[in-house]
Design an enzyme around this catalytic site. Structure first.
Site, PDB file in Angstrom:
ATOM      1  N   ASP A  54       0.812  -1.211   0.000  1.00  0.00           N
ATOM      2  CA  ASP A  54       0.000   0.000   0.000  1.00  0.00           C
ATOM      3  C   ASP A  54       0.850   1.267   0.000  1.00  0.00           C
ATOM      4  O   ASP A  54       1.838   1.363   0.738  1.00  0.00           O
ATOM      5  CB  ASP A  54      -0.901   0.026   1.241  1.00  0.00           C
ATOM      6  CG  ASP A  54      -1.950  -1.079   1.262  1.00  0.00           C
ATOM      7  OD1 ASP A  54      -2.064  -1.808   0.257  1.00  0.00           O
ATOM      8  OD2 ASP A  54      -2.662  -1.195   2.277  1.00  0.00           O
ATOM      9  N   GLN A  73      -4.364   1.975  -2.486  1.00  0.00           N
ATOM     10  CA  GLN A  73      -4.374   0.609  -3.042  1.00  0.00           C
ATOM     11  C   GLN A  73      -4.688   0.588  -4.535  1.00  0.00           C
ATOM     12  O   GLN A  73      -5.410  -0.295  -5.010  1.00  0.00           O
ATOM     13  CB  GLN A  73      -5.390  -0.262  -2.298  1.00  0.00           C
ATOM     14  CG  GLN A  73      -4.916  -0.683  -0.906  1.00  0.00           C
ATOM     15  CD  GLN A  73      -5.638  -1.909  -0.412  1.00  0.00           C
ATOM     16  OE1 GLN A  73      -6.865  -1.984  -0.467  1.00  0.00           O
ATOM     17  NE2 GLN A  73      -4.891  -2.889   0.077  1.00  0.00           N
ATOM     18  N   TYR A 116      -3.486  -2.903  -5.644  1.00  0.00           N
ATOM     19  CA  TYR A 116      -4.288  -4.013  -5.086  1.00  0.00           C
ATOM     20  C   TYR A 116      -5.715  -3.985  -5.648  1.00  0.00           C
ATOM     21  O   TYR A 116      -6.251  -5.019  -6.064  1.00  0.00           O
ATOM     22  CB  TYR A 116      -4.290  -3.875  -3.568  1.00  0.00           C
ATOM     23  CG  TYR A 116      -4.972  -4.971  -2.793  1.00  0.00           C
ATOM     24  CD1 TYR A 116      -4.278  -6.112  -2.402  1.00  0.00           C
ATOM     25  CD2 TYR A 116      -6.302  -4.855  -2.405  1.00  0.00           C
ATOM     26  CE1 TYR A 116      -4.895  -7.108  -1.653  1.00  0.00           C
ATOM     27  CE2 TYR A 116      -6.932  -5.838  -1.648  1.00  0.00           C
ATOM     28  CZ  TYR A 116      -6.219  -6.959  -1.280  1.00  0.00           C
ATOM     29  OH  TYR A 116      -6.833  -7.946  -0.534  1.00  0.00           O
ATOM     30  N   GLY A 161     -14.737  -8.415   2.978  1.00  0.00           N
ATOM     31  CA  GLY A 161     -14.470  -7.077   3.494  1.00  0.00           C
ATOM     32  C   GLY A 161     -13.219  -7.152   4.346  1.00  0.00           C
ATOM     33  O   GLY A 161     -12.304  -7.939   4.071  1.00  0.00           O
TER      34      GLY A 161
HETATM   35  N1  CAA Z   1      -9.006   8.333   2.858  1.00  0.00           N
HETATM   36  C1  CAA Z   1      -8.566   9.610   2.754  1.00  0.00           C
HETATM   37  N2  CAA Z   1      -7.374  10.008   3.198  1.00  0.00           N
HETATM   38  C2  CAA Z   1      -6.599   9.093   3.773  1.00  0.00           C
HETATM   39  C3  CAA Z   1      -6.983   7.753   3.919  1.00  0.00           C
HETATM   40  C4  CAA Z   1      -8.235   7.396   3.443  1.00  0.00           C
HETATM   41  N3  CAA Z   1      -8.699   6.152   3.553  1.00  0.00           N
HETATM   42  N4  CAA Z   1      -5.974   7.088   4.523  1.00  0.00           N
HETATM   43  C5  CAA Z   1      -5.003   7.969   4.756  1.00  0.00           C
HETATM   44  N5  CAA Z   1      -5.383   9.188   4.317  1.00  0.00           N
HETATM   45  C6  CAA Z   1      -4.642  10.440   4.380  1.00  0.00           C
HETATM   46  C7  CAA Z   1      -4.107  10.691   5.784  1.00  0.00           C
HETATM   47  O1  CAA Z   1      -5.079  11.311   6.595  1.00  0.00           O
HETATM   48  C8  CAA Z   1      -2.926  11.597   5.519  1.00  0.00           C
HETATM   49  O2  CAA Z   1      -3.388  12.890   5.257  1.00  0.00           O
HETATM   50  P1  CAA Z   1      -2.601  14.175   5.817  1.00  0.00           P
HETATM   51  O3  CAA Z   1      -1.266  14.149   5.127  1.00  0.00           O
HETATM   52  O4  CAA Z   1      -3.447  15.325   5.379  1.00  0.00           O
HETATM   53  O5  CAA Z   1      -2.495  13.972   7.275  1.00  0.00           O
HETATM   54  C9  CAA Z   1      -2.413  11.023   4.247  1.00  0.00           C
HETATM   55  O6  CAA Z   1      -3.476  10.336   3.591  1.00  0.00           O
HETATM   56  C10 CAA Z   1      -1.359   9.984   4.518  1.00  0.00           C
HETATM   57  O7  CAA Z   1      -0.417  10.299   3.698  1.00  0.00           O
HETATM   58  P2  CAA Z   1       1.065   9.829   4.002  1.00  0.00           P
HETATM   59  O8  CAA Z   1       1.904  10.444   2.962  1.00  0.00           O
HETATM   60  O9  CAA Z   1       1.437  10.026   5.432  1.00  0.00           O
HETATM   61  O10 CAA Z   1       0.867   8.257   3.753  1.00  0.00           O
HETATM   62  P3  CAA Z   1       1.909   7.163   3.926  1.00  0.00           P
HETATM   63  O11 CAA Z   1       2.856   7.192   2.791  1.00  0.00           O
HETATM   64  O12 CAA Z   1       2.479   7.166   5.297  1.00  0.00           O
HETATM   65  O13 CAA Z   1       0.953   5.896   3.737  1.00  0.00           O
HETATM   66  C11 CAA Z   1      -0.859   4.451   4.247  1.00  0.00           C
HETATM   67  C12 CAA Z   1       0.072   5.539   4.759  1.00  0.00           C
HETATM   68  C13 CAA Z   1      -0.081   3.330   3.542  1.00  0.00           C
HETATM   69  C14 CAA Z   1      -1.837   5.036   3.265  1.00  0.00           C
HETATM   70  C15 CAA Z   1      -1.559   3.939   5.500  1.00  0.00           C
HETATM   71  O14 CAA Z   1      -2.415   4.931   5.977  1.00  0.00           O
HETATM   72  C16 CAA Z   1      -2.385   2.691   5.252  1.00  0.00           C
HETATM   73  O15 CAA Z   1      -1.871   1.590   5.294  1.00  0.00           O
HETATM   74  N6  CAA Z   1      -3.695   2.845   5.004  1.00  0.00           N
HETATM   75  C17 CAA Z   1      -4.617   1.715   4.891  1.00  0.00           C
HETATM   76  C18 CAA Z   1      -4.850   1.339   3.461  1.00  0.00           C
HETATM   77  C19 CAA Z   1      -5.806   0.186   3.469  1.00  0.00           C
HETATM   78  O16 CAA Z   1      -6.958   0.289   3.840  1.00  0.00           O
HETATM   79  N7  CAA Z   1      -5.333  -0.995   3.056  1.00  0.00           N
HETATM   80  C20 CAA Z   1      -6.123  -2.172   3.122  1.00  0.00           C
HETATM   81  C21 CAA Z   1      -5.292  -3.280   3.662  1.00  0.00           C
HETATM   82  S1  CAA Z   1      -6.244  -4.711   4.071  1.00  0.00           S
HETATM   83  C22 CAA Z   1      -6.574  -5.406   2.610  1.00  0.00           C
HETATM   84  O17 CAA Z   1      -6.157  -4.995   1.580  1.00  0.00           O
HETATM   85  C23 CAA Z   1      -7.450  -6.618   2.675  1.00  0.00           C
HETATM   86  C24 CAA Z   1      -8.702  -6.425   1.937  1.00  0.00           C
HETATM   87  O18 CAA Z   1      -8.848  -6.978   0.864  1.00  0.00           O
HETATM   88  C25 CAA Z   1      -9.771  -5.622   2.539  1.00  0.00           C
END
Ligand code: CAA
Length: 240
Positions: free
Chosen positions: A88, A144, A147, A178
């Site tokens: 991710d 993602q 993904y 989910g």
């Molecule tokens: N919607 C909107 N904004 C979001 C967000 C979302 N869902 N998630 C993160 N953000 C925002 C944050 O608030 C932050 O904003 P600010 O900079 O304004 O504070 C910004 O995005 C994060 O940016 P970064 O540059 O700090 O991000 P990063 O490089 O550190 O990456 C990340 C962080 C990888 C996105 C981490 O937040 C993460 O892992 N998120 C989850 C992603 C997710 O849901 N993956 C699913 C995994 S499970 C799976 O895949 C199984 C399945 O089939 C369901």
């Protein structure tokens, strides 16, 4: 007659629950894994299910592995393409390597898993192809792009295979889990995970066994008219 089932990524998480469920259903089951020998050994010790190590992203390894499973366990009647990874990152930070690794494992890996078993299923006039997609292939997900592209691709694969296999007694269906309580979801930062759980009307993560039940249903001999379908199991988080 016991059916033979192959589950990729079948020693941990959702895959392990699927392998155990299919065994409980009376199938002879083989499970694959990519790297974690310790987890695979513990899984075999616990369940008696044979495990095989190969990289689903590699066609030749997959074909050789599948040939070995068919020699050891029997011709594969049920194939569950479950193996998958995440890399991710927000799109502006996603590297070509992060894109490629996920495409190679999650999408090409599905081709590599199904393609070698398909001719045998056609000859024997029976097959159950089940692909584990994701809610994030249906709705997309922040960070993602890679993904979500693969999981949406899974749905194109099963809808096409359903049409090709129907006359040969082969069904192809997908399950879209989910957010399930597995290592993959636990690897999401806690704050983000809590906010995701807040978006699930059920108020909790799903259990791997709840996905295994869907697979069990689709794999059954009596499910032959269910073809090209997607079962969503996501606690009411998203409706297609
Ligand atoms: N919607 C909107 N904004 C979001 C967000 C979302 N869902 N998630 C993160 N953000 C925002 C944050 O608030 C932050 O904003 P600010 O900079 O304004 O504070 C910004 O995005 C994060 O940016 P970064 O540059 O700090 O991000 P990063 O490089 O550190 O990456 C990340 C962080 C990888 C996105 C981490 O937040 C993460 O892992 N998120 C989850 C992603 C997710 O849901 N993956 C699913 C995994 S499970 C799976 O895949 C199984 C399945 O089939 C369901």
């Amino acid at each position: 007659m016991a059916r033979t089932a192959l589950v990729t990524g079948g020693t941990r998480g959702i895959g392990a629950a699927i392998a155990k469920q299919l065994k409980a259903d009376g199938c002879d089951v083989a499970a694959t894994y990519a790297g974690n020998d310790e987890a695979a050994k513990a899984f075999t010790d616990e369940t008696g299910i044979k495990t095989y190590k190969w990289n689903v992203a590699d066609y030749d390894e997959s074909a050789a592995g599948i040939a070995q499973v068919e020699k050891d366990v029997g011709p594969i009647d049920i194939v569950v393409a479950n193996a998958g990874i995440t890399r991710d990152a927000p799109f502006h930070k996603m590297t070509p390597d992060q894109w490629r690794e996920v495409i190679d494992t999650n999408l090409t890996g599905v081709f590599n898993t199904i393609h070698p078993v398909w001719p045998g299923m056609r000859e024997r006039k029976f097959g159950r192809v089940i692909v584990i997609s994701s809610i994030n292939g249906q709705k997309g997900q922040f960070a993602q792009v890679n993904y979500a592209a693969t999981k949406a691709g899974d749905l194109g694969i099963i809808k096409s295979l359903a049409q090709e296999g129907a006359r040969a007694g082969i069904t192809a269906n997908a399950v879209c889990p989910g957010y399930i309580a597995t290592e993959m979801v636990m690897a999401v930062p806690e704050k983000v995970r809590e906010s995701i759980i807040g978006q699930i009307p059920a108020g909790r993560l799903g259990e791997p066994e709840e996905i295994a039940r869907c697979v069990s249903f689709l794999a059954a001999d009596g499910s032959g008219f269910i073809n090209g379908s997607t079962i969503s199991a996501n606690g009411a988080q998203f409706f297609v």
